[in-house]
Design a protein around this motif. Structure first.
Motif, PDB file in Angstrom:
ATOM      1  N   ILE A   2     -39.096  39.387 -92.774  1.00  0.00           N
ATOM      2  CA  ILE A   2     -40.479  38.905 -92.798  1.00  0.00           C
ATOM      3  C   ILE A   2     -41.424  40.090 -92.705  1.00  0.00           C
ATOM      4  CG2 ILE A   2     -42.173  37.554 -91.510  1.00  0.00           C
ATOM      5  CD1 ILE A   2     -39.821  35.800 -90.647  1.00  0.00           C
ATOM      6  N   ARG A   3     -42.464  40.068 -93.495  1.00  0.00           N
ATOM      7  CA  ARG A   3     -43.484  41.111 -93.428  1.00  0.00           C
ATOM      8  C   ARG A   3     -44.729  40.538 -92.762  1.00  0.00           C
ATOM      9  NH1 ARG A   3     -42.321  45.503 -96.610  1.00  0.00           N
ATOM     10  NH2 ARG A   3     -40.704  45.140 -98.153  1.00  0.00           N
ATOM     11  N   CYS A   4     -45.291  41.331 -91.853  1.00  0.00           N
ATOM     12  CA  CYS A   4     -46.555  40.903 -91.255  1.00  0.00           C
ATOM     13  C   CYS A   4     -47.686  41.536 -92.054  1.00  0.00           C
ATOM     14  CB  CYS A   4     -46.615  41.295 -89.781  1.00  0.00           C
ATOM     15  SG  CYS A   4     -46.663  43.062 -89.489  1.00  0.00           S
ATOM     16  N   TYR A  35     -44.288  34.217 -87.192  1.00  0.00           N
ATOM     17  CA  TYR A  35     -44.635  35.560 -86.727  1.00  0.00           C
ATOM     18  C   TYR A  35     -45.667  35.487 -85.610  1.00  0.00           C
ATOM     19  CZ  TYR A  35     -46.767  40.119 -86.516  1.00  0.00           C
ATOM     20  OH  TYR A  35     -47.278  41.295 -86.063  1.00  0.00           O
ATOM     21  N   ASP A  36     -46.701  34.667 -85.784  1.00  0.00           N
ATOM     22  CA  ASP A  36     -47.743  34.546 -84.767  1.00  0.00           C
ATOM     23  C   ASP A  36     -47.184  34.029 -83.448  1.00  0.00           C
ATOM     24  OD1 ASP A  36     -49.666  35.479 -86.499  1.00  0.00           O
ATOM     25  OD2 ASP A  36     -50.418  33.487 -87.028  1.00  0.00           O
ATOM     26  N   VAL A  37     -46.332  33.014 -83.510  1.00  0.00           N
ATOM     27  CA  VAL A  37     -45.741  32.443 -82.293  1.00  0.00           C
ATOM     28  C   VAL A  37     -44.884  33.488 -81.591  1.00  0.00           C
ATOM     29  CG1 VAL A  37     -44.084  30.727 -81.441  1.00  0.00           C
ATOM     30  CG2 VAL A  37     -45.816  30.063 -83.118  1.00  0.00           C
ATOM     31  N   LEU A  38     -44.044  34.165 -82.346  1.00  0.00           N
ATOM     32  CA  LEU A  38     -43.168  35.169 -81.757  1.00  0.00           C
ATOM     33  C   LEU A  38     -43.962  36.354 -81.216  1.00  0.00           C
ATOM     34  CD1 LEU A  38     -40.380  36.128 -81.053  1.00  0.00           C
ATOM     35  CD2 LEU A  38     -40.174  37.046 -83.363  1.00  0.00           C
ATOM     36  N   SER A  39     -44.953  36.809 -81.942  1.00  0.00           N
ATOM     37  CA  SER A  39     -45.724  37.964 -81.478  1.00  0.00           C
ATOM     38  C   SER A  39     -46.479  37.649 -80.188  1.00  0.00           C
ATOM     39  CB  SER A  39     -46.672  38.471 -82.558  1.00  0.00           C
ATOM     40  OG  SER A  39     -47.662  37.525 -82.853  1.00  0.00           O
ATOM     41  N   LYS A  40     -46.926  36.409 -80.026  1.00  0.00           N
ATOM     42  CA  LYS A  40     -47.570  36.032 -78.763  1.00  0.00           C
ATOM     43  C   LYS A  40     -46.569  36.114 -77.616  1.00  0.00           C
ATOM     44  CE  LYS A  40     -51.130  33.175 -80.807  1.00  0.00           C
ATOM     45  NZ  LYS A  40     -51.633  31.842 -81.083  1.00  0.00           N
ATOM     46  N   GLY A  41     -45.339  35.687 -77.862  1.00  0.00           N
ATOM     47  CA  GLY A  41     -44.301  35.800 -76.834  1.00  0.00           C
ATOM     48  C   GLY A  41     -44.002  37.250 -76.494  1.00  0.00           C
ATOM     49  N   ILE A  42     -43.912  38.099 -77.504  1.00  0.00           N
ATOM     50  CA  ILE A  42     -43.634  39.517 -77.273  1.00  0.00           C
ATOM     51  C   ILE A  42     -44.788  40.174 -76.529  1.00  0.00           C
ATOM     52  CG2 ILE A  42     -43.298  41.751 -78.425  1.00  0.00           C
ATOM     53  CD1 ILE A  42     -41.845  40.163 -80.661  1.00  0.00           C
ATOM     54  N   ASN A  43     -46.013  39.802 -76.856  1.00  0.00           N
ATOM     55  CA  ASN A  43     -47.176  40.415 -76.221  1.00  0.00           C
ATOM     56  C   ASN A  43     -47.328  40.058 -74.748  1.00  0.00           C
ATOM     57  OD1 ASN A  43     -47.977  41.862 -78.481  1.00  0.00           O
ATOM     58  ND2 ASN A  43     -49.191  40.175 -79.271  1.00  0.00           N
ATOM     59  N   THR A  44     -46.605  39.046 -74.275  1.00  0.00           N
ATOM     60  CA  THR A  44     -46.662  38.701 -72.852  1.00  0.00           C
ATOM     61  C   THR A  44     -45.731  39.571 -72.018  1.00  0.00           C
ATOM     62  OG1 THR A  44     -44.911  37.025 -72.939  1.00  0.00           O
ATOM     63  CG2 THR A  44     -47.168  36.282 -73.396  1.00  0.00           C
ATOM     64  N   LEU A  45     -44.891  40.345 -72.670  1.00  0.00           N
ATOM     65  CA  LEU A  45     -43.924  41.164 -71.941  1.00  0.00           C
ATOM     66  C   LEU A  45     -44.596  42.337 -71.235  1.00  0.00           C
ATOM     67  CD1 LEU A  45     -41.126  41.430 -74.662  1.00  0.00           C
ATOM     68  CD2 LEU A  45     -41.095  40.001 -72.599  1.00  0.00           C
ATOM     69  N   PRO A  46     -44.061  42.713 -70.071  1.00  0.00           N
ATOM     70  CA  PRO A  46     -44.517  43.965 -69.457  1.00  0.00           C
ATOM     71  C   PRO A  46     -44.242  45.128 -70.412  1.00  0.00           C
ATOM     72  CG  PRO A  46     -43.175  42.704 -67.916  1.00  0.00           C
ATOM     73  CD  PRO A  46     -43.070  42.025 -69.264  1.00  0.00           C
ATOM     74  N   GLU A  47     -44.985  46.189 -70.280  1.00  0.00           N
ATOM     75  CA  GLU A  47     -44.926  47.284 -71.247  1.00  0.00           C
ATOM     76  C   GLU A  47     -43.512  47.817 -71.481  1.00  0.00           C
ATOM     77  OE1 GLU A  47     -47.250  51.408 -72.313  1.00  0.00           O
ATOM     78  OE2 GLU A  47     -47.036  50.870 -70.202  1.00  0.00           O
ATOM     79  N   ALA A  48     -42.761  48.092 -70.433  1.00  0.00           N
ATOM     80  CA  ALA A  48     -41.417  48.665 -70.602  1.00  0.00           C
ATOM     81  C   ALA A  48     -40.510  47.708 -71.378  1.00  0.00           C
ATOM     82  CB  ALA A  48     -40.798  48.995 -69.244  1.00  0.00           C
ATOM     83  N   GLN A  49     -40.578  46.424 -71.064  1.00  0.00           N
ATOM     84  CA  GLN A  49     -39.770  45.437 -71.779  1.00  0.00           C
ATOM     85  C   GLN A  49     -40.208  45.321 -73.236  1.00  0.00           C
ATOM     86  OE1 GLN A  49     -39.740  41.675 -69.731  1.00  0.00           O
ATOM     87  NE2 GLN A  49     -39.041  42.583 -67.807  1.00  0.00           N
ATOM     88  N   ARG A  50     -41.511  45.329 -73.462  1.00  0.00           N
ATOM     89  CA  ARG A  50     -42.038  45.207 -74.824  1.00  0.00           C
ATOM     90  C   ARG A  50     -41.592  46.396 -75.686  1.00  0.00           C
ATOM     91  NH1 ARG A  50     -47.032  44.490 -73.568  1.00  0.00           N
ATOM     92  NH2 ARG A  50     -47.676  46.630 -73.844  1.00  0.00           N
TER      93      ARG A  50
END
Length: 101
Positions: A2-4, A35-50
């Protein structure tokens, strides 16, 4: 793959595989919605995890390279990645429940 909008290619991460964390599939969803749903989930991660999540699942790097880049032990990378996956999964489940899935 998938391309964003920015042109990045998600090499190691298939959005549909991540959506399988939910007990239902996502028929009819466009790649941009996934992509939007997944990126919102990723953006909630603490910096090191992200960072670790992105380096492994998006950039496709092995644990050993991530350990070198982040100056962490391989076991620390594994732990961060485990917690990141768990957190993203929890966020996606919450999202799907809110959407009535």
């Amino acid at each position: 793959t998938i391309r964003c909008a920015s042109g990045n290619v998600f090499m190691a991460l298939k959005i549909n595989a991540f959506c399988s964390f939910c007990s239902k599939s996502t028929p009819g969803w466009s790649n941009s919605v996934k992509y939007d749903v997944l990126s919102k989930g990723i953006n909630t991660l603490p910096e090191a995890q992200r960072i670790v999540f992105t380096l492994h699942h998006i950039d496709g790097l092995p644990y050993s390279e991530i350990a070198q880049i982040t100056e962490r032990s391989k076991s620390s990378v594994e732990s961060l990645l485990f917690r990141a996956r768990k957190r993203v999964k929890e966020r996606l489940i919450i999202f799907f429940k809110k959407e009535g899935w």
